[in-house]
Scaffold this active site. Structure first.
Site, PDB file in Angstrom:
ATOM      1  N   GLU A  30       0.796  -1.246  -0.019  1.00 62.36           N
ATOM      2  CA  GLU A  30       0.113   0.093   0.051  1.00 62.36           C
ATOM      3  C   GLU A  30       0.828   1.234   0.211  1.00 62.36           C
ATOM      4  O   GLU A  30       1.838   1.119   0.869  1.00 62.36           O
ATOM      5  CB  GLU A  30      -1.087   0.000   1.242  1.00 62.36           C
ATOM      6  CG  GLU A  30      -1.629   1.285   1.576  1.00 62.36           C
ATOM      7  CD  GLU A  30      -2.577   2.077   0.308  1.00 62.36           C
ATOM      8  OE1 GLU A  30      -3.253   1.089  -0.321  1.00 62.36           O
ATOM      9  OE2 GLU A  30      -2.252   3.056  -0.140  1.00 62.36           O
ATOM     10  N   ARG A 103     -17.492   2.738   5.195  1.00 61.54           N
ATOM     11  CA  ARG A 103     -16.448   2.175   4.465  1.00 61.54           C
ATOM     12  C   ARG A 103     -15.143   1.614   5.367  1.00 61.54           C
ATOM     13  O   ARG A 103     -14.682   0.605   4.883  1.00 61.54           O
ATOM     14  CB  ARG A 103     -15.893   3.208   3.549  1.00 61.54           C
ATOM     15  CG  ARG A 103     -16.388   3.520   2.227  1.00 61.54           C
ATOM     16  CD  ARG A 103     -16.058   4.858   1.586  1.00 61.54           C
ATOM     17  NE  ARG A 103     -16.657   5.023   0.387  1.00 61.54           N
ATOM     18  CZ  ARG A 103     -16.429   4.627  -0.790  1.00 61.54           C
ATOM     19  NH1 ARG A 103     -15.372   3.926  -0.825  1.00 61.54           N
ATOM     20  NH2 ARG A 103     -17.329   4.846  -1.680  1.00 61.54           N
ATOM     21  N   TYR A 210     -28.529   7.426   3.144  1.00 57.72           N
ATOM     22  CA  TYR A 210     -28.649   5.932   3.685  1.00 57.72           C
ATOM     23  C   TYR A 210     -28.075   6.053   4.954  1.00 57.72           C
ATOM     24  O   TYR A 210     -27.108   6.644   5.174  1.00 57.72           O
ATOM     25  CB  TYR A 210     -28.523   5.024   2.689  1.00 57.72           C
ATOM     26  CG  TYR A 210     -27.227   4.900   2.161  1.00 57.72           C
ATOM     27  CD1 TYR A 210     -26.021   4.426   2.897  1.00 57.72           C
ATOM     28  CD2 TYR A 210     -26.853   5.634   0.991  1.00 57.72           C
ATOM     29  CE1 TYR A 210     -24.713   4.347   2.278  1.00 57.72           C
ATOM     30  CE2 TYR A 210     -25.388   5.813   0.356  1.00 57.72           C
ATOM     31  CZ  TYR A 210     -24.507   5.116   1.169  1.00 57.72           C
ATOM     32  OH  TYR A 210     -23.008   5.158   0.541  1.00 57.72           O
ATOM     33  N   ASP A 290     -11.110  -0.327  -9.632  1.00 54.01           N
ATOM     34  CA  ASP A 290     -11.085   1.050 -10.252  1.00 54.01           C
ATOM     35  C   ASP A 290      -9.770   1.027 -11.125  1.00 54.01           C
ATOM     36  O   ASP A 290      -9.932   2.023 -11.990  1.00 54.01           O
ATOM     37  CB  ASP A 290     -10.982   1.937  -9.211  1.00 54.01           C
ATOM     38  CG  ASP A 290     -12.363   2.326  -8.668  1.00 54.01           C
ATOM     39  OD1 ASP A 290     -13.341   1.786  -8.951  1.00 54.01           O
ATOM     40  OD2 ASP A 290     -12.650   3.416  -7.951  1.00 54.01           O
TER      41      ASP A 290
END
Ligand SMILES: Cc1cc2nc3c(=O)[nH]c(=O)nc-3n(C[C@H](O)[C@H](O)[C@H](O)COP(=O)(O)OP(=O)(O)OC[C@H]3O[C@@H](n4cnc5c(N)ncnc54)[C@H](O)[C@@H]3O)c2cc1C
Length: 390
Positions: A30, A103, A210, A290
């Site tokens: 990462e 998330r 939401y 993505d």
């Protein structure tokens, strides 16, 4: 098989977990100094929750998720244009629930499970360059050289791995800005926010909200069209009054959410995408999420597609074919579906922002074509192809 995954977002961690469960030795590299996710919500439709549950995450996901009773698309004035039953009906129809999650909660669950499955994580390690000599991949990160059998580029919309595979073309700006915020439910008038995934629409703008984290928080994101340029970022704060100005006069639920956002601002991100490309793989490297198929968030499927990719790539790599052929098989399997989802997401964005009569006519067509649920069977009812064969 030794696999390096570039990128520790939702797609990269999902791939790492699925690969490790199928026996691969996986290292995630990462770029950021810490693993984590943006402070925002995520809708996970049954095609994604089905796979997450198979990886053993059901109890934790149900604990942190929120199952909406319906997905409602409304006119800015409140009229319902299209309603899709979710809740128990979704689970019955598609065999898995529709869940909304923070998330960071999903990311933490994936991270813990990948670690428990033996995945190694290295932060502050951007993949800089790599070479494939036919027998393996050698890559460089922060002056270190690492070898692997396969490299998976799950490094997002600005993917370095993609640039090497498909050329360094930048993503395109859609002209739309997303205004995001998260509000504690207890700071809102009781009952104002329906237990639904709600989309309010008007010419040139729409607003989504939401619940997440078992109902403790309400996530919102409003979208406006017509901006000239803006950076793609999850961390740029909006300026005071900007969000309120963009949605002035909208429904009470929209106004209340914006007013209750701590600091009154929230965040601002420019929405980018890319045209579909088939160049997802070369030799022993492949793209996922993505990095492969970024799409605007108007079908709430970017992370869902990354999760489906993760299952597919690990299944192909665990099969009998050499890695190069396995990766080609993965890309061939996934391209058509992700291209269809990208096209639907783009079309939704266009329809949401049509002027009133045209928008109403578009949703009347959707209602007459079998209503909310039937039109989503191909998407939410997804089962990995190998499981359809005897
Ligand atoms: C406003 C908004 C709302 C959305 N809502 C939904 C939704 O409700 N449901 C849904 O399914 N999707 C949604 N999406 C889409 C979803 O957020 C993305 O599709 C998903 O997060 C992509 O995950 P990823 O792992 O492929 O990429 P990313 O999340 O971008 O992760 C890429 C990772 O790679 C790292 N990285 C970058 N370069 C390198 C490098 N060279 N080396 C190593 N690491 C690197 C990055 O730091 C990052 O951690 C939404 C998107 C937006 C913008």
């Amino acid at each position: 098989m030794k696999v390096i995954v570039a990128g520790g977002g939702i797609g990269g961690l999902a791939a790492a977990l699925s690969l490790a469960q199928r026996g691969a030795a996986v290292t995630v590299l990462e770029r950021a100094p810490q693993l984590g996710e943006a402070g925002a919500g995520l809708q996970l439709s049954p095609n994604a929750t089905r796979l997450l549950f198979r990886w053993g995450l059901e109890d934790e996901l149900r604990r942190v998720g929120f199952a909406p009773l319906s997905a409602d698309i409304r006119d800015r004035g409140g009229a319902v244009l299209l309603s899709t039953p979710l809740g128990a009906a979704a689970e019955q129809r598609w065999g898995a629930p529709y869940l909304q999650a923070h998330r960071a909660d999903l990311h933490a669950i994936l991270l813990a499970s990948a670690g428990a499955a033996g995945v190694r994580m290295q932060v502050d390690c951007p993949v800089e360059t790599f070479e494939d000599d036919g027998g393996g991949v050698r890559l460089r990160t922060r002056g270190e050289t690492l070898d692997a059998d396969v490299l998976i580029g799950a490094d997002g919309i600005h993917s370095q791995v993609r640039a090497a595979l498909a050329g360094p073309r930048p993503p395109r700006f859609t002209g739309q800005i997303a205004w995001r915020g998260l509000v504690e439910t207890q700071r809102l008038p009781a009952g104002l926010i329906a237990p639904a995934a709600t989309v309010w629409t008007a010419a040139g703008a729409h607003f989504v909200h939401y619940h997440v984290r078992g109902g403790e928080l309400v996530n919102f994101v409003g979208f406006t069209s017509g901006a000239r340029s803006a950076p793609e970022s999850w961390t740029e704060p909006a300026r005071p009054g900007e969000v309120a100005g963009a949605f002035d006069g909208w429904a009470p639920a929209v106004q209340a959410l914006i007013a209750a956002q701590r600091g009154g601002c929230g965040w601002r991100s420019a929405v980018h995408d890319r045209a579909p490309s088939r160049r997802w793989t070369r030799g022993r490297s492949a793209l996922l999420g993505d990095a492969a198929h970024p799409m605007p968030p108007y079908l709430a499927q970017g992370a869902g597609m990354a999760i489906e990719d993760a299952e597919a790539i690990s299944r192909h790599l665990a099969g009998p074919l050499p890695p190069q052929e396995a990766l080609r098989g993965y890309a061939a399997e996934r391209f058509g579906r992700t291209r269809r989802v990208q096209a639907w997401a783009q079309r939704n964005g266009a329809i949401f922002h049509l002027p009133g009569p045209l928008r109403q006519a578009a949703f009347a067509v959707a209602r007459s074509g079998g209503g909310g649920a039937a039109r989503l069977d191909w998407l939410y009812g997804y089962v990995p192809p190998s499981e359809l064969c005897p």
